[in-house]
Design a protein around this motif. Structure first.
Motif, PDB file in Angstrom:
ATOM      1  N   VAL B 509      11.915   3.743  -9.261  1.00 45.36           N
ATOM      2  CA  VAL B 509      13.184   3.266  -9.829  1.00 45.36           C
ATOM      3  C   VAL B 509      13.134   1.747 -10.021  1.00 45.36           C
ATOM      4  CG1 VAL B 509      15.673   3.016  -9.378  1.00 45.36           C
ATOM      5  CG2 VAL B 509      14.511   5.170  -8.850  1.00 45.36           C
ATOM      6  N   ARG B 510      12.574   1.054  -9.024  1.00 45.58           N
ATOM      7  CA  ARG B 510      12.484  -0.412  -9.079  1.00 45.58           C
ATOM      8  C   ARG B 510      11.623  -0.846 -10.268  1.00 45.58           C
ATOM      9  NH1 ARG B 510       9.777  -4.872  -6.774  1.00 45.58           N
ATOM     10  NH2 ARG B 510      11.173  -6.350  -5.775  1.00 45.58           N
ATOM     11  N   LYS B 511      10.528  -0.142 -10.468  1.00 41.00           N
ATOM     12  CA  LYS B 511       9.638  -0.474 -11.574  1.00 41.00           C
ATOM     13  C   LYS B 511      10.341  -0.208 -12.914  1.00 41.00           C
ATOM     14  CE  LYS B 511       4.694   0.039 -12.420  1.00 41.00           C
ATOM     15  NZ  LYS B 511       3.547   0.901 -12.109  1.00 41.00           N
ATOM     16  N   ALA B 512      11.117   0.883 -12.950  1.00 42.25           N
ATOM     17  CA  ALA B 512      11.855   1.184 -14.181  1.00 42.25           C
ATOM     18  C   ALA B 512      12.869   0.081 -14.470  1.00 42.25           C
ATOM     19  CB  ALA B 512      12.559   2.532 -14.046  1.00 42.25           C
ATOM     20  N   GLY B 513      13.456  -0.464 -13.406  1.00 39.51           N
ATOM     21  CA  GLY B 513      14.485  -1.497 -13.566  1.00 39.51           C
ATOM     22  C   GLY B 513      13.918  -2.877 -13.847  1.00 39.51           C
ATOM     23  N   THR B 514      12.633  -3.056 -13.719  1.00 39.93           N
ATOM     24  CA  THR B 514      12.037  -4.379 -13.942  1.00 39.93           C
ATOM     25  C   THR B 514      11.049  -4.351 -15.124  1.00 39.93           C
ATOM     26  OG1 THR B 514      10.418  -3.857 -12.194  1.00 39.93           O
ATOM     27  CG2 THR B 514      12.297  -5.199 -11.576  1.00 39.93           C
ATOM     28  N   ILE B 515       9.822  -3.885 -14.849  1.00 35.45           N
ATOM     29  CA  ILE B 515       8.781  -3.946 -15.888  1.00 35.45           C
ATOM     30  C   ILE B 515       9.140  -3.085 -17.098  1.00 35.45           C
ATOM     31  CG2 ILE B 515       6.353  -3.390 -16.360  1.00 35.45           C
ATOM     32  CD1 ILE B 515       5.786  -4.098 -13.414  1.00 35.45           C
ATOM     33  N   VAL B 516       9.629  -1.871 -16.836  1.00 36.40           N
ATOM     34  CA  VAL B 516       9.945  -0.969 -17.954  1.00 36.40           C
ATOM     35  C   VAL B 516      11.135  -1.523 -18.747  1.00 36.40           C
ATOM     36  CG1 VAL B 516      10.722   1.361 -18.548  1.00 36.40           C
ATOM     37  CG2 VAL B 516       8.976   1.049 -16.799  1.00 36.40           C
ATOM     38  N   LEU B 517      12.115  -2.077 -18.034  1.00 40.93           N
ATOM     39  CA  LEU B 517      13.278  -2.655 -18.733  1.00 40.93           C
ATOM     40  C   LEU B 517      12.846  -3.803 -19.653  1.00 40.93           C
ATOM     41  CD1 LEU B 517      16.767  -3.257 -17.352  1.00 40.93           C
ATOM     42  CD2 LEU B 517      15.652  -5.185 -18.426  1.00 40.93           C
ATOM     43  N   LEU B 518      12.029  -4.711 -19.117  1.00 44.54           N
ATOM     44  CA  LEU B 518      11.566  -5.847 -19.925  1.00 44.54           C
ATOM     45  C   LEU B 518      10.768  -5.364 -21.135  1.00 44.54           C
ATOM     46  CD1 LEU B 518      10.407  -8.261 -17.071  1.00 44.54           C
ATOM     47  CD2 LEU B 518      12.386  -8.549 -18.559  1.00 44.54           C
ATOM     48  N   SER B 519       9.879  -4.402 -20.888  1.00 43.22           N
ATOM     49  CA  SER B 519       9.055  -3.883 -21.989  1.00 43.22           C
ATOM     50  C   SER B 519       9.937  -3.223 -23.047  1.00 43.22           C
ATOM     51  CB  SER B 519       8.045  -2.871 -21.455  1.00 43.22           C
ATOM     52  OG  SER B 519       7.257  -3.457 -20.473  1.00 43.22           O
ATOM     53  N   SER B 520      10.951  -2.496 -22.599  1.00 39.81           N
ATOM     54  CA  SER B 520      11.831  -1.801 -23.542  1.00 39.81           C
ATOM     55  C   SER B 520      12.575  -2.795 -24.430  1.00 39.81           C
ATOM     56  CB  SER B 520      12.854  -0.928 -22.792  1.00 39.81           C
ATOM     57  OG  SER B 520      12.192   0.029 -22.029  1.00 39.81           O
ATOM     58  N   VAL B 521      13.009  -3.909 -23.827  1.00 37.56           N
ATOM     59  CA  VAL B 521      13.724  -4.927 -24.602  1.00 37.56           C
ATOM     60  C   VAL B 521      12.784  -5.528 -25.651  1.00 37.56           C
ATOM     61  CG1 VAL B 521      14.825  -7.210 -24.463  1.00 37.56           C
ATOM     62  CG2 VAL B 521      15.394  -5.442 -22.787  1.00 37.56           C
ATOM     63  N   ILE B 522      11.560  -5.829 -25.224  1.00 40.22           N
ATOM     64  CA  ILE B 522      10.587  -6.417 -26.171  1.00 40.22           C
ATOM     65  C   ILE B 522      10.279  -5.421 -27.296  1.00 40.22           C
ATOM     66  CG2 ILE B 522       8.180  -7.230 -26.399  1.00 40.22           C
ATOM     67  CD1 ILE B 522       8.507  -8.279 -23.462  1.00 40.22           C
ATOM     68  N   ILE B 523      10.087  -4.157 -26.942  1.00 36.47           N
ATOM     69  CA  ILE B 523       9.793  -3.129 -27.954  1.00 36.47           C
ATOM     70  C   ILE B 523      10.961  -3.028 -28.950  1.00 36.47           C
ATOM     71  CG2 ILE B 523       9.536  -0.604 -28.297  1.00 36.47           C
ATOM     72  CD1 ILE B 523       6.983  -1.894 -27.290  1.00 36.47           C
ATOM     73  N   TRP B 524      12.187  -3.049 -28.402  1.00 38.49           N
ATOM     74  CA  TRP B 524      13.366  -2.941 -29.278  1.00 38.49           C
ATOM     75  C   TRP B 524      13.432  -4.132 -30.251  1.00 38.49           C
ATOM     76  CZ3 TRP B 524      17.558  -5.939 -30.424  1.00 38.49           C
ATOM     77  CH2 TRP B 524      18.574  -5.317 -31.169  1.00 38.49           C
ATOM     78  N   ILE B 525      13.166  -5.343 -29.711  1.00 38.44           N
ATOM     79  CA  ILE B 525      13.214  -6.537 -30.575  1.00 38.44           C
ATOM     80  C   ILE B 525      12.165  -6.425 -31.686  1.00 38.44           C
ATOM     81  CG2 ILE B 525      12.792  -9.048 -30.640  1.00 38.44           C
ATOM     82  CD1 ILE B 525      13.985  -9.129 -27.763  1.00 38.44           C
TER      83      ILE B 525
END
Lengths: 81, 708
Positions: B509-525
């Motif tokens: 969950v922690r990894k989803a809330g940090t690395i995955v969240l950041l990656s998702s934002v970059i992918i969306w941009i």
């Protein structure tokens, strides 16, 4: 952009910066590189590799072109132990 | 000043269990040697100024492997105030060998006679007071598993530790003790009284490190040792070993009364079936199939469906979208939050129930003692191909996370085996790869075997790589001997299973809330802007599509040469969970099994989805794991070669699977089939070819050197 958009955007930015800070902080402390909890991990992945060469005379750092060597004869060790 | 107690003992004697009991920590406990490869520290409960140090298990103070060096160095260089030596009471003779060496150090020692409950169950009796008298130190019966006696041991260690170091008891034969006394006299001017016996014995053993340290006295000592070797007609190291074992056998005979009735434990009875030559492998296969089937397809699958369909699909996503729209938030920001952040993070978190169920099963299998048998069973298979079953332990650890798996390879003595294990451990499906396994298994709904097959693909890939790499000079050598005690089966402990499951789930969950969240934002941009930074282009004109298309062609022969799959594979290098998160953002599914599966099914064919899965299982691991490989392999050059090997191996396997798959399923054929045939031929050649004469002669050199 509406005012409420600015507010929500600020919240999103805080969340993203917070996430980045956690990742940065973990890396800086040399822990959590795998996402696992180092303090609960017996394998201590953040710790540096012990240099075997000092202790056994083997090559630890260099990848030798020669056939890799076993540190000692393990069978002998078994007998000894 | 902090008072330090070191916990030391043979591998798998219960040190970490006792450490957890004494400090209230929850260090990972394993049923096989090598779970602890570095020291761990914690405060003794109720004593703020007492630190307990858990050291890796060792058989003697003569180091052979890195974790043995960690333990020896701690005792010799950091001078703990007291030592708790944990002795497996069911195997006194072997365990007391280390005790003899520790006692020679002069550090106050308390022996924790662990697993006394098992001794009593067998009907054996140990005279604890008699043992105390013979060894000259406190001996306290314990059961670390039941947390009995541990507290008394720690309190005793504090008590005697405060009295300081003392001269070790001289318990070996008179002739031998005389020689040691002579050596002690020679080194007396340079070595303190407390350390003198340890140095004298080590010099007698011709320990390289100590001999180097005492170089100036060696000319006086060497003749004494040679004369005694001649007298005893044996080498000095064997003389010491025999002396110690003679003493141990004597005191064990005196103080251990064995039950006359032959005792066959329940574990022995179970092992007759579970480790049976013919039944062991089918049973292992059935267990893994059942575990993955229940976790991914049935129980875990139902729970994941609910999380995706109801929690994310009906509550979170529409709720957030409605709230933001009604509040007047701009459409682009609403899109970022719903499709970018929730779409990416939610796609990963949706698999949490399946992962939790899988964690529970795998931890139960580890805790009850079955996984230790798996290493033993697989050793037979691996050894047939010149590999060691020791490589299986990192692989099993690697099913949680590849990095501890890579680190667990430190316990392998043979450098070549260790390197091969470091290079291949990440072929096993770690928890980060489970979402993609579950997603593809869900997309290919009729193929229930996809999830368990991913586990076996990992093992087969390790085996194939081992066979191939062993043919190269750099990796040649005899396989490490694999000796481990099979622990008694026991019921899984609820606390252990619950704690470890929660830890793994929380980290996910922690990894989803940090690395995955950041990656998702970059992918969306990158997906929401085109190269002229205009918002909302056609997705195929986005920056992400442009970047993906640059290298998408590389994957075309593997069946997934579109930019979406390419980008997902690349983001998997940051964290493997990102593969699903990226697909989630790009293909527009917020959850997983149902919505995600149908989106994936529309994007891939069954065959290309399978190719995509196998490639992502076997190709380069995440950057963190690559960093761990660098630490173990020593150089970036070696690490680069290892990663290149993993990628080429994955590419070749998937090329063969996809191209032959096209042919066999009647879906047509491509010119790439020629390359697939060539890849297959090369692979078969590498698997079957024999070592050349030069390499054989080098192998011979190793053998001679080892025997010398």
């Amino acid at each position: 952009m509406s005012a409420v958009t600015y507010v929500v955007l600020a919240l999103v930015v805080i969340v993203v910066i917070g996430a980045a800070y956690i990742v940065y902080n973990d890396r800086r402390k040399g822990k959590n590189s795998c996402g696992c909890n180092c303090s609960e991990c017996g394998t201590a992945c953040a710790s540096p590799m012990v240099d075997i060469s000092e202790e056994t005379g083997d090559e630890a750092e260099t990848v030798s072109e020669e056939t890799p060597s076993d540190p000692e004869d393990p069978e002998e060790k078994v007998e000894e132990d | 000043m902090t008072f330090r107690i070191a916990l030391i003992g043979n591998p798998n004697s219960g040190k970490t269990t006792m450490f957890n009991g004494l400090t209230g920590s929850s260090q990972r406990v394993g049923n096989w040697p090598g779970v602890t490869v570095d020291r761990k520290e914690g405060k003794l409960k109720g004593f703020d100024d007492v630190e307990v140090v858990d050291l890796p298990g060792i058989y003697s103070l003569s180091p052979y492997s890195p974790e043995e060096i960690v333990s020896r160095d701690y005792l010799l260089k950091e001078n703990p105030d007291a030592v708790i030596n944990i002795v497996d009471a069911t195997n006194l003779e072997r365990n007391l060998y280390l005790s003899m060496q520790v006692l020679d150090l002069g550090i106050p020692v308390v022996i924790a006679l662990n697993m006394m409950d098992a001794v009593e169950k067998r009907g054996d009796k140990i005279d604890v007071k008699g043992l105390e008298k013979c060894l000259g130190c406190s001996v306290i019966p314990t059961s670390a598993l039941k947390n009995t006696g541990s507290r008394e041991v720690a309190e005793k260690a504090v008590e005697i530790g405060k009295l300081g170091r003392r001269e070790p008891k001289k318990v070996l034969s008179k002739g031998f003790e005389k020689i040691i006394n002579d050596i002690e006299d020679i080194i007396a001017p340079t070595v303190g009284e407390e350390d003198r016996r340890w140095y004298a014995v080590k010099l007698f053993e011709k320990d390289e490190v100590i001999v180097k340290e005492m170089e100036d006295r060696w000319d006086d000592i060497e003749p004494i040792i040679s004369a005694y070797e001649k007298e005893m007609d044996d080498d000095s190291e064997s003389i010491v070993t025999n002396e110690r074992y003679d003493f141990i056998v004597k005191i064990v005979r005196k103080n251990l009364k064995k039950n006359d009735v032959e005792y066959v434990s329940s574990s022995d009875k179970i092992d007759r079936i579970v480790t049976n030559r013919w039944l062991a492998l089918p049973i292992f296969a059935l267990v893994i199939i059942a575990v993955y089937y229940i976790s991914i397809t049935t129980v875990g699958g139902y729970m994941t469906d609910w999380v995706n369909d109801v929690f994310f699909g009906e509550w979170v996503l529409p709720g957030v979208e409605d709230f933001l729209t009604n509040a007047g938030v701009d459409a682009w920001l609403t899109d970022l939050i719903t499709n970018g952040i929730i779409g990416g993070v939610g796609a990963v978190l949706g698999f949490l129930p399946q992962m939790v169920v899988l964690f529970v099963f795998l931890i139960i299998l580890e805790d009850c003692g079955y996984m230790a048998r798996v290493a033993f069973i697989m050793d037979r298979v691996f050894r047939r191909f010149g590999l060691s079953g020791k490589s299986l332990i990192p692989a099993i650890v690697g099913t949680g996370c590849g990095i501890p798996g890579i680190m667990a390879s430190r316990t392998i003595e043979s450098e070549s085996d260790r390197k091969i294990t470091v290079m291949t451990t990440t072929f096993m499906p770690c928890s980060a790869k489970l979402p993609i396994i579950a997603l593809i298994a869900g997309a290919i709904t009729n193929l229930w075997w996809v999830a368990p097959a991913s586990y076996f693909i990992g093992i087969v890939a390790m085996l194939m790589s081992g066979i191939i790499l062993k043919k190269f000079r750099k990796f040649m050598g005899r396989p490490s001997p694999f000796i481990m005690e099979l622990p008694e089966y026991h019921s899984p402990r609820v606390m252990t299973v619950a704690t470890q499951t929660l830890q793994r789930a929380w980290m996910f969950v922690r990894k989803a809330g940090t690395i995955v969240l950041l990656s998702s934002v970059i992918i969306w941009i990158l997906m929401s802007f085109d190269t002229s930074f205009t918002y909302g282009p056609d997705i195929d004109d986005s920056i992400l599509a442009e970047l993906g298309n640059l290298i998408a062609g590389v994957f075309a022969p593997l069946g997934f040469g579109d930019w979406q799959s390419t980008v997902a594979t690349i983001t998997g290098l940051v964290a493997k969970e990102n593969i699903v998160a990226t697909l989630g953002v790009m293909l527009g599914f917020e959850g997983a099994a149902d919505g995600g599966a149908s989106a994936v099914a529309a994007h891939f064919t069954q065959l290309s989805a399978l190719s995509f899965l196998i490639f992502n299982l076997l190709c380069a691991p995440c950057f963190a794991a690559i960093g761990a490989m660098r630490r173990e392999l020593g150089t970036w050059r070696a690490t680069g070669m290892a990663v290149l090997y993993q990628c080429l191996f994955a590419y070749a396997i998937v090329l063969i699977v996809y191209q032959f798959g096209l042919l066999l399923t009647g879906a047509g054929w491509e010119w790439w089939i020629v390359m697939a045939i060539a890849a297959l031929a090369i692979m078969v050649f590498l698997l079957l070819r024999k070592e050349d004469s030069e390499e054989r002669s080098l192998f011979g050199t190793i053998t001679r050197r080892d025997q010398a």
